[in-house]
Write a protein that holds these residues in place. Structure first.
Motif: not given
Lengths: 276, 301, 337, 531, 246
Positions: B38-49
């Motif tokens: 989940p942390l990595a997904i959060g990171g990815l989502a933030t980067v994409v955003l």
């Protein structure tokens, strides 16, 4: 009389594509005897043996109707209770001393640590005991070996250290997980003979795990053959020639031999029915 | 292929029918592993955003990021200026959006410079060994032993402060660790049986390096790059702090904090806004990198 | 053992070559800087004859290769030249500024180690759990903030608001000039002078900047510790240790950690080296008269003797630390042949 | 080692230093004045060499000079070591009568011999500030004949050529005119350097204080001169290097310092709002200006130069970007300097500026580069200028650089526009007037390469007038000449004068008497009191 | 076909192979047996060109070998490694692994050749786009054999090709190897620690101990016990003893 009772043991691992069942419904009873567990890689033989000491990876999901060591319920025992079994009452010997010995501790220190953990002696007494144990596993210059690091020892030597370490607290059961498959043929025979000798002399139980069916039959009283997570056949070692299961027979037939040359080797045809 | 389920089956099949399907199947499996963190997904989502926000800056910005209103400097957040105004009365929110383009653009540029250079130096040194290794590694050592910020500072000062020289300066100081990493990977890969097998096909060393060795190094390099992105942002900010980063009026995040930090005791929101942006971006890249490492480079974790 | 020493010696032999490269690159950087070093010395208002005289004095009218030869020649005699910014010899300046940095970096690395290593071990033991993630986010957070902001926030909170920590500088004004600089390390000097109050004060001044640096470097240490530990915990010998009936603490610390300790030394050494060179920004915020500040100020004033000298020293320390890590690895890890 | 400690102990003897650790210390130690400031500009304390602001201020507290600028009246010089002086009719000979009370830190009385030696030494060493004296015609060969002590307290100075007396006196009031103790200095003479190496890190003067220690980029400690007759409230002055203004403010709030010197406009506003603090400020003898290099064809047209002067938003910049720290100043002589002309002829007038540009043939504008220092407030001002000039059609590309980098560039005359600052070298209008207007030789071999030369500004009339004014014995007439030159510069010179920096110092709770001024001399540590 | 005379290999100060000589006729299979550290794999690596630091004389088809081998050599001589997990590039599909030798040697019609090769080693076409980790150990070793055959070599060097495999899979791979030898007329040099495996596949067996080839004996003599050297005898005795279940 120590007895390990395994009843309907299953071990599964979660993977990306669902649950993978490594051991399915294995039942075995082991007393003071020499039991061989034989099977090809991935048959679940190692997991079955390690489950007795509860030394499975953290992700393993273990269920069993019963899994007990001398009446102690291994599945429900506290960590402290397990520590009282591990080493003290049952030892475990792994395949390759190159990996299973701590590379940054001397052989002597590792043996002494095992001795002290369960016997509460002084440091010096432990080291003396270690040297004595090394003598027992037929090492000629125990002092040198005690001071040596694992990478300075040959494979056979390392496996002797491993045995000495597991014998230190004088356990009732020895689990040997492919103890000789990393060794040369000549050394392999010596080590197995040594183990057999020690086990018989001390009246210990032995579980010998191996992929080498003929080899196991030479050193064990009884053999359990595993295939794809199940025990397909259990028989006395002397009866191996009369094995009933096609898998067991197949394992014996597909070996090239010196005494009986063949142009083509027999190839095992796996019956899907074995899996059920 | 028309439905998601069919696509998924196409991806995860054990019997792909083309190289392309096999490659995508592998990527999909990696994605499945990655998705469980989940942390990595959060990171990815933030980067994409962040990337989307910055790309859409002209649409989302409420003001011209360069428009000065000297009479309305250092204003607190309001309906007119959502995140307040800076020392020249410019809209902080709009500058933040445009600044992301500069900052993230710098990061990308540095990575594009550094990764191939480090990879090439490391792989060549590691594969050939001997003299090539000694020469290349001595050069790497010189740059490693150099005080990093000083090298960057000197470089920027020698050219002229600005985004381009900041990128070049950061790249200049950032490549040696990549070379070291690639070299270490190459040294382990070089002695494997599969490289021996390729050598036995008679392939030339360059072919082996390019087609067989580098693919083994890229994964750990990708991880390292992702983790480094935050350091790149921070180095850029440090350069900005010392007056050598992107230069005003360019709205780069690091420079924004650097110029606004003198208001930290008075108009604290002015430096805080870009600081939060940097924090969020850095943390996102770090978490993403950590997640990628778990998936791509299980032995390093 | 002799083969170990021989391979270590070959590594050591590469150091002079690297140093020479370092000198060359620094020298070239100094010459391409668009700053006239003479202006740095005599200022903008000096008369043309003063400027010409100074230029000749500095040897700047020699051709570039000659200047380099002269510099290297002096260097080999241990002469780093004189800083025009401080009027002192560069060697003297380094002797004054470097201890401050070393003191700071040393305390920082100790704090980072004492916190980062156990956190990394804990994260590895609890891999995938909430604890693991919390530790990860906590450590990464420290690495995601520009360090000057971290430093200023720390000053605001611990100095201004809470009053737990003293302000900037190395020691309170009350002790200024009271401690004879014997070693240059204020804490040590205070102890030599037997002044316990000064010692306590110096330590108190150290804690905050060192803490900031430590928090910043902790992420890397914790991350590497975790990775190494996961590696070690997956080792067969850990199963052996558990099979011996050892307590989990002993398995983790004696067996798993014992195996990564040497590798961790390398990580710590490299982090330490980066602290020595990378504390510029922290030094500025905390008014810490360290080498980072010295280097930056000298660079921006084209005080090339100072820049060259300090860079060389930092590079040398870096290489020495690298070498030391390498040697420790070779000497301490029984596996390395 | 013990002895030094003992010395320090006696120096701070009013009260034994509180052995307080940080948390117990509610305020700075009694008897110690703590000042926080950026002090990394210090290069040398030798008055014959020192030319930076911070050393100037410390030197002013450690040395006497023959005369000093008068803090009350910029148009006068005040007696210092010399209580009075006589000037010969032709203005060529000045006789100084020295006071007898002044004593060096060694306890020796200051003599005319020391004074003559000090001035001779500055000329012979010929370091940067020496030109202030040598421009009067003194040189290594003649100085020992022309400056001499006739009695222990009479010094006679003979000028090699006629100069305005006020000009000469102002020159002698500069830091370079500080009186050092000959015996001490010569005791440390190395290879004929007249003690220069030794003096770089020490003082040997008769001021109220003496330098105890200096650690570059860390601190300066001055202790009282035990033989000085000046009444001193703080026996010790500690100046700490705190480069970060916010940190300075925090220290002031925590009472870890008595005076903070480098607060930003925002922090000054915060400080003014705090009734415990006292803010003191004064205009500095510096001016911030835009230089237009006349090597650029556009700037050879006077209308273009005027257009730029009319395009700038002087008031907007001063009140918004640099409130409290700068005021508008449109002359090369900032307020507070002798001869300064008040008044602001220029204001932002976009229409007029555009018309002027059109007149010059640039109705559509043009592109330019602007070099500037990359630190506040210059980078903020530069951005505002960029916006201002854009409004009249001039597209400016900013080229920020480290200060010495920009200076190097302007000295090489390769800039187009440059935002610069210039501080007066000595307290006389000639300093700035000459710098901005005199350019007798525009070639690369010129002997006078200052501001006019650097921007290729050649104006024979003004160049001649600069020299005339320096020799005009009638002070009133002289000042009138400077006034007309300032007006001319506003009309013709390729310089747009914009701002005068204001020095501010904030005194913490209970501190009073700290003063800043146009020149460093006005700051007297001896006058500062702590409650 | 293959002649090795007085081959010595040193690793630093250790002499791993001390003057080994043997000859393999065309189409024959020669086995080298020995315990770990006996130098048997080192001989094979020197022969394959992977280790250039050797002295002595080696010939293939009458041509003397130099430390640096030509491209043509690599087309004619191929090797199969012990561990199929390690000898296939983990990031390359079977397809890539098989097409690589063809690309290197500029051989055309890649597609049919790959399909033919897969068929020859009895692998279904479906494995073509799989990664090594998606294959079983036996399948991998088949891929490794197929790769070695892509350039249509005359000589196959086998380095413990079955020791990492389960016994049932070992039988399959050994059968495959003997079929291929017959079909293609390949010359084999095989290294193994397992006497029975070597004797099964090879007509002649060289026994190595401590870097020296102590005895060269035909498989038939070995079976019959007509051996000279004590080490050969010891190995044979052990092998025989374990063949019979208790």
């Amino acid at each position: 009389m120590t007895a390990v009772v395994i009843d309907n043991l299953s071990i599964a691992f979660p993977t990306a594509r669902g649950i993978s069942h490594a051991v399915r419904g294995v039942s075995l009873t082991i007393g003071t005897e020499k039991l061989g567990i034989v099977g090809e890689s991935g048959s679940g033989k190692s997991l079955t043996a390690r489950s007795i000491l509860r030394l499975l990876p953290a992700s393993a999901q273990v269920t069993a109707d019963r899994l007990s060591f001398d009446g102690i319920d291994v599945l429900r025992a506290s960590e402290a209770e397990m520590r009282a079994i591990r080493g003290k009452r049952a030892g475990l010997i792994l395949q390759d001393p190159k990996y299973s010995l701590n590379p940054v501790m001397t052989a002597g220190a590792q043996i002494a640590e095992a001795w002290r953990t369960h016997r509460k002696g002084s440091r010096r007494a432990a080291l003396q005991a270690a040297e004595h144990l090394l003598e027992q596993v037929q090492i000629r210059d125990p002092q040198r070996v005690a001071g040596a690091y694992p990478h300075e020892l040959s494979g056979g030597m390392g496996q002797r250290v491993m045995i000495a370490m597991m014998l230190a607290p004088d356990p009732e059961l020895l689990i040997a997980d492919e103890p000789t498959s990393a060794l040369d043929a000549t050394v392999q025979a010596e080590i197995l003979r040594l183990m057999e000798d020690l086990v018989s002399r001390r009246g210990m139980g032995l579980i010998l795990i191996s992929h080498d069916l003929p080899l196991v039959s030479h050193f064990c009283d009884r053999v359990a053959v595993m295939y794809a997570g199940r025990v397909v056949e259990e028989l006395r070692a002397a009866d191996l020639r009369r094995a009933g299961h096609a898998y067991t027979r197949g394992l014996l037939d597909c070996l090239p031999t010196l005494s009986d040359p063949k142009v083509r080797l027999n190839v095992m045809t796996r019956d899907p029915a074995w899996l059920t | 292929m028309s439905t998601p389920a069919a696509l998924r089956d196409w991806l995860i099949t054990e019997t792909p029918s083309s190289r392309r399907q096999a490659a995508w199947g592998r990527r999909y499996r990696l994605w499945c592993d990655f998705r469980r963190n989940p942390l990595a997904i959060g990171g990815l989502a933030t980067v994409v955003l962040l990337i989307v926000l910055c790309l859409a800056a002209p649409l989302l910005a409420t003001h011209d990021p360069g428009q000065q209103t000297l009479t309305n400097r250092l204003a607190a957040p309001s309906a007119e200026h959502w995140l307040g105004t800076d020392e020249l009365g410019r809209d902080v929110y709009s500058r933040l959006l445009y600044g992301g383009r500069v900052t993230l653009g710098m990061v990308v540029a540095v990575v594009l410079l550094v990764a191939p250079l480090g990879l090439a130096v490391g792989c060549i040194a590691g594969y050939f060994g001997g003299l090539a290794d000694r020469v290349l590694m001595r050069v790497t050592d010189v740059f490693l032993a150099f005080p990093r910020l000083i090298l960057a500072l000197a470089f920027v000062a020698a050219i002229k402060p600005g985004i381009t020289s900041a990128i070049a300066a950061i790249a200049l100081t950032a490549w040696p660790p990549y070379a070291r990493l690639a070299r270490a990977e190459t040294m382990t890969v070089r002695n494997t049986d599969y490289i021996a097998a390729v050598r036995l096909t008679g392939a030339s060393p360059w072919r082996i390096i390019l087609r067989h060795v580098t693919p083994m190094c890229t994964q750990s390099l990708i991880v390292r790059v992702t983790l480094d992105m935050s350091s790149i942002i921070l180095t850029a900010a440090s350069l900005g702090f010392l007056g050598m980063g992107a230069q005003p009026p360019s709205p780069e995040w690091g420079t924004m904090i650097a110029t606004a930090r003198r208001f930290i005791l008075t108009e604290w929101w002015v430096p805080l806004v870009p600081a939060i942006a940097i924090f969020v971006a850095s943390l996102a890249f770090n978490l993403l990198g950590d997640g990628l490492r778990d998936v791509l480079d299980p032995k390093q974790r | 053992m002799t083969s170990r020493l021989r391979s270590a010696a070959s590594v050591a032999a590469s150091v002079p070559i690297t140093l020479f490269g370092l000198v060359l690159v620094t020298f070239l950087i100094g010459r391409v800087m668009p700053i006239d070093p003479v202006i740095a010395i005599v200022g903008d208002h000096a008369a043309p004859d003063v400027i010409a005289e100074t230029r000749a004095e500095l040897g700047l009218d020699e051709p570039l290769p000659m200047q380099f030869v002269i510099y290297v020649g002096k260097l080999l005699q241990g002469d780093l030249g004189r800083s025009v910014m401080t009027s002192h010899t560069v060697a003297h300046d380094i002797g004054q500024f470097f201890p401050a940095t070393i003191e700071l970096a040393t305390v920082a690395i100790i704090i980072a180690m004492l916190i980062g290593v156990p956190l990394g071990v804990l994260a590895a033991v609890r891999q995938g759990s909430f604890t693991d993630r919390a530790i990860r986010v906590f450590c990464l957070a420290g690495h995601s903030v520009p360090i000057f902001l971290l430093a200023m926030l720390s000053l605001l909170i611990f100095y201004a608001k809470l009053g737990w920590a003293p302000g900037t500088g190395r020691i309170d004004v009350a002790f200024d000039g009271l401690i004879d600089p014997v070693t240059g390390f204020l804490t040590v000097d205070a102890l030599i002078a037997g002044d316990w109050d000064a010692f306590r004060d110096a330590v108190a001044h150290l804690v905050q900047p060192a803490g900031v640096l430590a928090y910043f470097s902790m992420a890397y240490i914790a991350r590497m510790t975790r990775a190494f530990m996961l590696d070690a915990l997956a080792g067969e010998y850990v199963i052996t240790a558990r099979a011996k009936g050892l307590s989990s603490a002993r398995v983790i610390w004696r067996h798993a950690f014992g195996n990564i300790a040497v590798r961790l030394i390398t990580v710590l050494t490299l982090t330490y080296a980066s602290l020595l060179e990378g504390a510029v920004v922290t030094e500025t915020v905390f008014s810490w008269p360290g080498l980072g500040q010295y280097l930056t100020v000298s660079l921006l004033n084209a005080d090339m003797n100072a820049v060259l000298g300090a860079t060389l020293v930092v590079g040398m320390i870096y290489l020495a630390l690298n070498l030391m890590a390498d040697m420790l690895y070779r000497l301490l890890d029984p596996r390395v042949a | 080692m013990i002895s030094r400690r003992a010395l320090v102990a006696t120096a701070t003897a009013t009260a034994a230093l509180p052995v307080a650790s940080w948390h117990a210390a509610a305020a700075t130690p009694k008897g110690v004045l703590v000042i926080v400031k950026q002090i990394d500009d210090i290069v040398s304390f030798d008055p014959a060499q020192s030319f930076e602001f911070t050393n100037g201020e410390i030197n002013a507290n450690c040395y006497h000079r023959l005369v000093r600028p008068d803090p009350k009246d910029a148009n006068k010089v005040a007696p210092d070591l010399a209580t009075s002086w006589d000037v010969s009719k032709d203005g060529l000979e000045i006789t100084f009568h020295l006071q007898e009370k002044a004593k060096f830190a060694t306890g020796k009385t200051v003599t005319a011999e020391d004074a003559a030696f000090s001035l001779q030494r500055a000329v012979i060493l010929n370091k940067t500030p020496a030109f202030i004296i040598t421009q009067l015609g003194f040189n290594k060969e003649n100085v020992e004949k022309l400056i001499r002590a006739t009695t222990p307290n009479t010094l006679v100075l003979t000028l090699p050529q006629p100069w305005a007396t006020s000009f000469v006196l102002y020159c002698l009031s500069a830091t370079v005119g500080s009186i050092v103790e000959k015996a001490v200095v010569m005791a440390h003479d190395e290879k004929g350097d007249l003690g220069n190496a030794w003096m770089q890190t020490r003082t040997a003067g008769s001021g109220a204080y003496q330098l105890t220690s200096w650690q570059a980029s860390d601190r300066v400690i001055c202790d009282v001169n035990p033989h000085s007759s000046v009444e001193v409230f703080n026996k010790r002055v500690v100046m700490r290097h705190v480069p970060d203004p916010s940190a300075q403010m925090l220290m002031l709030e925590k009472q870890d310092t008595d005076v903070a010197r480098d607060l930003t406009p925002e922090l000054l506003r915060k400080a003014r709002a705090n009734k415990d603090f006292t803010v003191t400020s004064a205009g500095l003898g510096r001016v911030i200006y835009i230089a237009m290099n006349m090597a650029t064809p556009e700037f050879q047209k006077p209308a273009v130069r005027q257009a730029i002067k009319w395009a700038l938003d002087y008031d907007g910049i001063a009140t918004n970007i640099t409130p409290d720290t700068h005021v508008v100043c449109q002359s090369f002589l900032p307020a507070g300097l002798p001869g300064a002309v008040p008044g602001k002829p220029f204001k932002r007038d976009v229409a007029k500026a555009k018309a002027l540009l059109a007149e010059a043939g640039f109705a559509n504008g043009f592109e330019m580069t602007l070099d500037h220092f990359n630190q506040p407030p210059y980078n903020d001002i530069a951005q505002a200028l960029q916006a201002n000039l854009k409004d009249i059609g001039i597209k400016v590309t900013l080229l920020p650089g480290e200060s010495r980098q920009v200076i190097t560039k302007t000295r090489a005359r390769t800039h187009q526009l440059a935002l610069l600052a210039w501080g007066t070298d000595y307290f006389d209008p000639n300093s700035n007037t000459q710098a901005f207007l005199a350019n007798p030789d525009d070639s690369d071999a010129s002997k006078l390469k200052i501001l006019a030369w650097r921007s290729h500004f050649v104006d024979a009339e003004l160049t001649a007038m600069v020299e005339q004014a320096a020799k005009e014995l009638d002070t009133a007439k002289r000042m009138a000449m400077y006034e007309s030159m300032q007006r001319a510069a506003q009309e013709r010179a390729p310089f747009a004068f914009m701002l005068q920096p204001i020095a501010s110092a904030v005194m913490g709770k209970g501190v009073s008497g700290f003063v800043v001024g146009a020149v460093a001399d006005f700051t007297k540590y001896s006058a500062v009191k702590k409650a | 076909m293959i002649t090795v005379e007085n081959l010595s290999v040193r690793f630093g100060s250790v002499e791993a192979v001390k003057g080994v000589s043997f000859h393999v006729p065309k189409g024959a299979a020669f086995g080298i047996v020995g315990e770990s550290g006996s130098g048997k794999s080192t001989v094979l690596r020197a022969l394959s060109g992977l280790n250039p630091d050797w002295t002595g004389r080696m010939e293939i088809d009458g041509t003397a070998l130099s430390p640096h081998r030509s491209k043509d050599f690599f087309r004619r001589v191929q090797m199969v490694f012990q561990d199929p997990y390690g000898s296939l590039h983990p990031r390359q599909t079977v397809d890539r692994a098989l097409s690589e030798p063809l690309e290197v040697h500029g051989i055309a019609d890649i597609e049919p050749r790959i399909l033919r090769a897969l068929a020859e080693v009895a692998l279904p076409p479906a494995v073509r786009f799989r990664y090594p980790h998606q294959l079983s150990g036996g399948q991998r070793q088949r891929v490794a054999v197929a790769r070695a055959l892509m350039s249509e070599p005359d000589v196959l060097l086998l380095d413990e090709p079955t020791s990492a495999l389960d016994v049932s899979v070992q039988a399959e791979v050994l059968n495959l190897l003997s079929d291929l030898q017959v079909r293609r007329g390949l010359t084999y040099v095989m290294v193994s620690h397992n006497l029975a495996v070597v004797a099964h596949l090879c007509g002649t067996v060289g026994v190595m101990q401590g870097g020296v080839m102590v005895e060269t004996v035909s498989a038939d003599d070995l079976r019959a016990g007509n051996v000279m050297h004590a080490h050969t005898r010891a190995l044979r005795t052990l092998c025989m003893a374990l063949e019979e279940p208790a």
